[in-house]
Design a protein around this motif. Structure first.
Motif, PDB file in Angstrom:
ATOM      1  N   PRO A 246      -1.652 -33.290  57.371  1.00 33.92           N
ATOM      2  CA  PRO A 246      -0.557 -32.929  58.282  1.00 33.92           C
ATOM      3  C   PRO A 246      -0.998 -31.945  59.349  1.00 33.92           C
ATOM      4  N   GLY A 247      -0.732 -32.269  60.596  1.00 34.97           N
ATOM      5  CA  GLY A 247      -1.063 -31.369  61.685  1.00 34.97           C
ATOM      6  C   GLY A 247      -2.528 -31.315  62.059  1.00 34.97           C
ATOM      7  N   LYS A 248      -3.338 -32.183  61.450  1.00 33.34           N
ATOM      8  CA  LYS A 248      -4.773 -32.163  61.732  1.00 33.34           C
ATOM      9  C   LYS A 248      -5.232 -33.520  62.258  1.00 33.34           C
ATOM     10  N   GLU A 249      -6.407 -33.516  62.867  1.00 31.85           N
ATOM     11  CA  GLU A 249      -6.969 -34.768  63.361  1.00 31.85           C
ATOM     12  C   GLU A 249      -7.511 -35.603  62.203  1.00 31.85           C
ATOM     13  N   ARG A 250      -7.600 -36.888  62.469  1.00 35.16           N
ATOM     14  CA  ARG A 250      -8.172 -37.784  61.477  1.00 35.16           C
ATOM     15  C   ARG A 250      -9.635 -37.416  61.238  1.00 35.16           C
ATOM     16  N   GLU A 251     -10.052 -37.499  59.991  1.00 34.16           N
ATOM     17  CA  GLU A 251     -11.384 -37.027  59.591  1.00 34.16           C
ATOM     18  C   GLU A 251     -12.112 -38.118  58.817  1.00 34.16           C
ATOM     19  N   PHE A 252     -13.362 -38.344  59.183  1.00 35.74           N
ATOM     20  CA  PHE A 252     -14.204 -39.258  58.428  1.00 35.74           C
ATOM     21  C   PHE A 252     -14.465 -38.683  57.036  1.00 35.74           C
ATOM     22  N   VAL A 253     -14.417 -39.522  56.016  1.00 36.71           N
ATOM     23  CA  VAL A 253     -14.652 -39.074  54.649  1.00 36.71           C
ATOM     24  C   VAL A 253     -15.950 -39.664  54.095  1.00 36.71           C
ATOM     25  N   ALA A 254     -16.062 -40.983  54.127  1.00 33.93           N
ATOM     26  CA  ALA A 254     -17.237 -41.626  53.529  1.00 33.93           C
ATOM     27  C   ALA A 254     -17.344 -43.061  54.033  1.00 33.93           C
ATOM     28  N   ARG A 255     -18.549 -43.607  53.941  1.00 33.74           N
ATOM     29  CA  ARG A 255     -18.743 -45.010  54.251  1.00 33.74           C
ATOM     30  C   ARG A 255     -19.799 -45.592  53.329  1.00 33.74           C
ATOM     31  N   ILE A 256     -19.777 -46.915  53.195  1.00 34.31           N
ATOM     32  CA  ILE A 256     -20.707 -47.599  52.311  1.00 34.31           C
ATOM     33  C   ILE A 256     -21.155 -48.881  52.996  1.00 34.31           C
ATOM     34  N   SER A 257     -22.423 -49.192  52.849  1.00 37.23           N
ATOM     35  CA  SER A 257     -22.972 -50.389  53.476  1.00 37.23           C
ATOM     36  C   SER A 257     -22.454 -51.652  52.802  1.00 37.23           C
ATOM     37  N   TRP A 258     -22.699 -52.790  53.412  1.00 39.96           N
ATOM     38  CA  TRP A 258     -22.177 -54.039  52.872  1.00 39.96           C
ATOM     39  C   TRP A 258     -22.699 -54.307  51.461  1.00 39.96           C
ATOM     40  N   SER A 259     -23.910 -53.874  51.179  1.00 44.97           N
ATOM     41  CA  SER A 259     -24.486 -54.115  49.856  1.00 44.97           C
ATOM     42  C   SER A 259     -24.136 -53.022  48.859  1.00 44.97           C
ATOM     43  N   GLY A 260     -23.637 -51.916  49.378  1.00 46.15           N
ATOM     44  CA  GLY A 260     -23.381 -50.776  48.507  1.00 46.15           C
ATOM     45  C   GLY A 260     -24.587 -49.871  48.327  1.00 46.15           C
ATOM     46  N   GLY A 261     -25.689 -50.236  48.953  1.00 49.18           N
ATOM     47  CA  GLY A 261     -26.911 -49.486  48.740  1.00 49.18           C
ATOM     48  C   GLY A 261     -27.028 -48.200  49.518  1.00 49.18           C
ATOM     49  N   VAL A 262     -26.216 -48.072  50.559  1.00 48.39           N
ATOM     50  CA  VAL A 262     -26.274 -46.870  51.392  1.00 48.39           C
ATOM     51  C   VAL A 262     -24.877 -46.266  51.475  1.00 48.39           C
ATOM     52  N   THR A 263     -24.784 -44.990  51.175  1.00 48.87           N
ATOM     53  CA  THR A 263     -23.507 -44.282  51.278  1.00 48.87           C
ATOM     54  C   THR A 263     -23.700 -43.015  52.107  1.00 48.87           C
ATOM     55  N   ILE A 264     -22.683 -42.673  52.850  1.00 52.70           N
ATOM     56  CA  ILE A 264     -22.693 -41.475  53.690  1.00 52.70           C
ATOM     57  C   ILE A 264     -21.386 -40.738  53.469  1.00 52.70           C
ATOM     58  N   TYR A 265     -21.476 -39.418  53.391  1.00 50.05           N
ATOM     59  CA  TYR A 265     -20.286 -38.604  53.126  1.00 50.05           C
ATOM     60  C   TYR A 265     -20.158 -37.488  54.161  1.00 50.05           C
ATOM     61  N   ALA A 266     -18.930 -37.105  54.389  1.00 53.49           N
ATOM     62  CA  ALA A 266     -18.694 -35.901  55.163  1.00 53.49           C
ATOM     63  C   ALA A 266     -19.145 -34.708  54.337  1.00 53.49           C
ATOM     64  N   ASP A 267     -19.628 -33.683  55.005  1.00 55.27           N
ATOM     65  CA  ASP A 267     -20.097 -32.491  54.285  1.00 55.27           C
ATOM     66  C   ASP A 267     -18.999 -31.891  53.422  1.00 55.27           C
ATOM     67  N   SER A 268     -17.768 -32.008  53.882  1.00 58.90           N
ATOM     68  CA  SER A 268     -16.655 -31.358  53.179  1.00 58.90           C
ATOM     69  C   SER A 268     -16.341 -32.012  51.836  1.00 58.90           C
ATOM     70  N   VAL A 269     -16.868 -33.211  51.590  1.00 58.18           N
ATOM     71  CA  VAL A 269     -16.535 -33.899  50.342  1.00 58.18           C
ATOM     72  C   VAL A 269     -17.760 -34.204  49.487  1.00 58.18           C
ATOM     73  N   LYS A 270     -18.935 -33.908  49.995  1.00 56.91           N
ATOM     74  CA  LYS A 270     -20.153 -34.203  49.242  1.00 56.91           C
ATOM     75  C   LYS A 270     -20.120 -33.536  47.874  1.00 56.91           C
ATOM     76  N   GLY A 271     -20.507 -34.295  46.869  1.00 57.03           N
ATOM     77  CA  GLY A 271     -20.544 -33.773  45.515  1.00 57.03           C
ATOM     78  C   GLY A 271     -19.245 -33.938  44.755  1.00 57.03           C
ATOM     79  N   ARG A 272     -18.151 -34.220  45.448  1.00 56.81           N
ATOM     80  CA  ARG A 272     -16.856 -34.401  44.784  1.00 56.81           C
ATOM     81  C   ARG A 272     -16.313 -35.810  44.944  1.00 56.81           C
ATOM     82  N   PHE A 273     -16.662 -36.472  46.042  1.00 58.68           N
ATOM     83  CA  PHE A 273     -16.163 -37.818  46.319  1.00 58.68           C
ATOM     84  C   PHE A 273     -17.291 -38.817  46.106  1.00 58.68           C
TER      85      PHE A 273
END
Length: 119
Positions: free
Chosen positions: A41-68
Motif C-alpha cells: 500500500p502506498g508504494k511502487e511495485r517491486e520485483f521479488v524473484a524470477r525463474i528461468s524456463w527450465s528452473g535452473g536459474v533464479t534471481i531474487y531481490a536483495d530484500s527477500v534473499k534467504g527467505r523467499f
C-alpha cells in the motif's frame, strides 16, 4: 496467450510461512521465464524473484534473499513462491508474471493475491 491465476495468499503472523501458487494456462508455459512482483500500500511495485524456463536459474531481490524461494513445475503449469520468516513489511499484493520483455517489463500479469502479515 498466457493467463495467470495466483492463489495462496492470506493473513499470516510474523515469523510464519506462506506458499503462493501461480497457475498458468497455455501450452507454451514451459518456454517462459516466470516471476513475482509485489506492491505494498502506498508504494511502487517491486520485483521479488524470477525463474528461468527450465528452473535452473533464479534471481531474487536483495530484500527477500534467504527467505523467499521461487520454483516451478512445468508438468503442472505452476510457479510457486515460498515465503518464510514473514515480516510485516512483506504485506503486499503479489502478482505472478510471465514472458520477460526486458527493462522490468513482462508480457503477462496475473491479478494478484493479497498477503497480510501481522506483527
Amino acid at each position: 496467450q498466457v493467463q495467470l491465476v495466483e492463489s495462496g495468499g492470506g493473513l499470516a503472523q510474523a515469523g510464519g510461512s506462506l506458499r503462493l501458487s501461480c497457475a498458468a494456462s497455455g501450452r507454451t508455459f514451459s518456454s517462459y521465464a516466470m516471476g513475482w512482483f509485489r506492491q505494498a500500500p502506498g508504494k511502487e511495485r517491486e520485483f521479488v524473484a524470477r525463474i528461468s524456463w527450465s528452473g535452473g536459474v533464479t534471481i531474487y531481490a536483495d530484500s527477500v534473499k534467504g527467505r523467499f524461494t521461487i520454483s516451478r513445475d512445468n508438468a503442472k503449469n505452476t510457479v510457486y513462491l515460498q515465503i518464510n520468516s514473514l515480516k510485516p513489511e512483506d504485506t503486499a499484493v503479489y502478482c505472478c508474471v510471465a514472458g520477460p520483455l526486458g527493462g522490468g517489463r513482462w508480457s503477462y500479469w496475473g491479478q494478484g493475491t493479497q498477503v497480510t502479515v501481522s506483527s
